[in-house]
Design an enzyme around this catalytic site. Structure first.
Site, PDB file in Angstrom:
ATOM      1  N   ASN A   1      47.294  49.100  56.298  1.00 32.27           N
ATOM      2  CA  ASN A   1      47.229  50.523  55.951  1.00 32.27           C
ATOM      3  C   ASN A   1      47.502  50.625  54.455  1.00 32.27           C
ATOM      4  OD1 ASN A   1      47.645  53.241  55.571  1.00 32.27           O
ATOM      5  ND2 ASN A   1      49.555  53.334  56.740  1.00 32.27           N
TER       6      ASN A   1
ATOM      7  N   LYS B   1      47.331  53.148  52.551  1.00 28.56           N
ATOM      8  CA  LYS B   1      47.898  54.431  52.111  1.00 28.56           C
ATOM      9  C   LYS B   1      47.142  54.927  50.867  1.00 28.56           C
ATOM     10  CE  LYS B   1      52.142  53.041  54.314  1.00 28.56           C
ATOM     11  NZ  LYS B   1      53.573  53.166  54.458  1.00 28.56           N
TER      12      LYS B   1
ATOM     13  N   HIS C   1      50.514  59.076  61.642  1.00 25.83           N
ATOM     14  CA  HIS C   1      51.430  58.260  60.831  1.00 25.83           C
ATOM     15  C   HIS C   1      52.615  59.126  60.404  1.00 25.83           C
ATOM     16  CE1 HIS C   1      53.102  55.918  57.561  1.00 25.83           C
ATOM     17  NE2 HIS C   1      52.488  54.873  58.085  1.00 25.83           N
TER      18      HIS C   1
ATOM     19  N   GLU D   1      54.153  59.408  57.745  1.00 29.88           N
ATOM     20  CA  GLU D   1      54.026  60.058  56.433  1.00 29.88           C
ATOM     21  C   GLU D   1      53.208  61.338  56.552  1.00 29.88           C
ATOM     22  OE1 GLU D   1      52.695  56.596  54.278  1.00 29.88           O
ATOM     23  OE2 GLU D   1      54.714  55.755  54.462  1.00 29.88           O
TER      24      GLU D   1
ATOM     25  N   GLU E   1      56.397  52.542  64.737  1.00 33.25           N
ATOM     26  CA  GLU E   1      56.858  52.380  63.356  1.00 33.25           C
ATOM     27  C   GLU E   1      58.122  53.202  63.140  1.00 33.25           C
ATOM     28  OE1 GLU E   1      53.432  51.208  60.555  1.00 33.25           O
ATOM     29  OE2 GLU E   1      53.394  53.372  60.751  1.00 33.25           O
TER      30      GLU E   1
ATOM     31  N   GLY F   1      58.425  50.765  54.401  1.00 34.49           N
ATOM     32  CA  GLY F   1      58.535  50.628  52.953  1.00 34.49           C
ATOM     33  C   GLY F   1      59.950  50.385  52.453  1.00 34.49           C
TER      34      GLY F   1
ATOM     35  N   SER G   1      57.795  47.369  57.227  1.00 32.70           N
ATOM     36  CA  SER G   1      58.294  46.231  56.456  1.00 32.70           C
ATOM     37  C   SER G   1      57.943  44.867  57.056  1.00 32.70           C
ATOM     38  CB  SER G   1      59.817  46.345  56.243  1.00 32.70           C
ATOM     39  OG  SER G   1      60.109  47.483  55.462  1.00 32.70           O
TER      40      SER G   1
HETATM   41  P1  PGA Z   1      55.213  49.110  55.235  1.00 37.11           P
HETATM   42  O1  PGA Z   1      54.416  50.346  55.878  1.00 37.11           O
HETATM   43  O2  PGA Z   1      54.624  47.858  55.810  1.00 37.11           O
HETATM   44  O3  PGA Z   1      55.004  49.242  53.764  1.00 37.11           O
HETATM   45  O4  PGA Z   1      56.656  49.286  55.645  1.00 37.11           O
HETATM   46  C1  PGA Z   1      53.975  50.330  57.206  1.00 37.11           C
HETATM   47  C2  PGA Z   1      53.221  51.592  57.518  1.00 37.11           C
HETATM   48  O5  PGA Z   1      53.644  52.675  57.076  1.00 37.11           O
HETATM   49  O6  PGA Z   1      52.197  51.561  58.225  1.00 37.11           O
END
Ligand code: PGA
Length: 250
Positions: free
Chosen positions: A12, A14, A97, A99, A167, A173, A212
């Site tokens: 992903n 983003k 997601h 976010e 998640e 992140g 992560s």
């Molecule tokens: P990350 O994000 O691997 O940077 O923690 C995962 C995601 O939000 O899909």
């Protein structure tokens, strides 16, 4: 590793990536050519979707989108529909997601409508769920995820057209991950909830862990029973890191 479901590792990107990032896609495709035991997908920003889909033709890397609108077309400035994603060569779309749930106030009902739109367009819906740190600390992780599942999963789900990504918001992140035991327990819980909601579909639907995931922890996480792959953010931007994750399956 004996597995009931074929694993998939999804990147992903983003809001990252410009035209020059096509080089990372091609390097990923080169690495993925040597990995036959899992599927690999990249979800770039919408601006790169069609170009990536074209470049990835003939490789083992599929391309997907990060979001879609529930409607097929219409007066929705700035949005893209699931049909547009399919038309651009996308095979899947991430919906719900955290976010988007946090930044755009998206709730379960909207996430379900987006997943239905994905199915209508012949795409795989990658439906994301996960608790915040406060919710986990309060002992509410399972009830929050259970509620997200019952609100976000449409009737139209099948083992083929849906992937569920767990998640935990606090792991995205941050470099922090739940313990392997916590991931295993939550994935077992999610499969039980999906079984209660949709019966037999639950045995075939793929459950991914996200938050992560990096080359250094991928092997342990991907070895957990009931973890059928990973949704990877930051570590998917560089082919060398991303391939260090899906190469677990080579
Ligand atoms: P990350 O994000 O691997 O940077 O923690 C995962 C995601 O939000 O899909």
């Amino acid at each position: 590793m004996s597995r009931d479901r074929r694993p998939i590792v999804i990147g992903n990107w983003k809001m990252n990536g410009l035209g020059a990032s096509g080089a990372e896609l091609m390097a990923t495709a080169e690495a993925a050519a040597g990995v036959s035991a899992c599927d690999v997908m990249i979800c770039p920003p919408a601006t790169l979707l069609a170009g990536f889909a074209e470049s990835a033709k003939g490789t083992s890397v599929a391309v997907g989108a990060q979001d879609c609108h529930p409607a097929e077309s219409g007066a929705h400035t700035g949005d893209i529909s699931a049909e547009m994603v399919a038309d651009a060569g996308g095979r899947a779309v991430i919906v719900g997601h955290s976010e988007r749930r946090a930044d755009h106030g998206e709730g379960d009902e909207l996430v379900r409508a987006k997943a239905e739109a994905a199915h209508r367009a012949g795409l795989t819906a990658i439906i994301c769920v996960g608790e915040t740190e406060h919710q986990r600390d309060s002992g509410d992780a399972e009830s929050v995820v259970g509620e997200q599942l019952s609100g976000s999963l449409p009737q139209s789900i099948t083992a083929e057209n849906t992937i569920i990504a767990y998640e935990p918001v606090w792991a995205i992140g941050t470099g922090r991950t739940p313990t392997l035991e916590d991931i295993e327990a939550m994935h077992g819980f999610i499969r039980r909830v999906v079984s209660e909601l949709r019966g037999d579909v639950s045995t075939g639907v793929r459950l991914l862990y996200g938050g992560s995931v990096k080359p250094g922890n991928a092997k342990d996480i991907l070895n957990i029973s009931d973890v059928d792959g990973a949704l990877v953010g930051g570590a998917s931007l560089k082919a060398s890191d991303f391939s260090g994750i899906f190469s677990v399956f080579s």
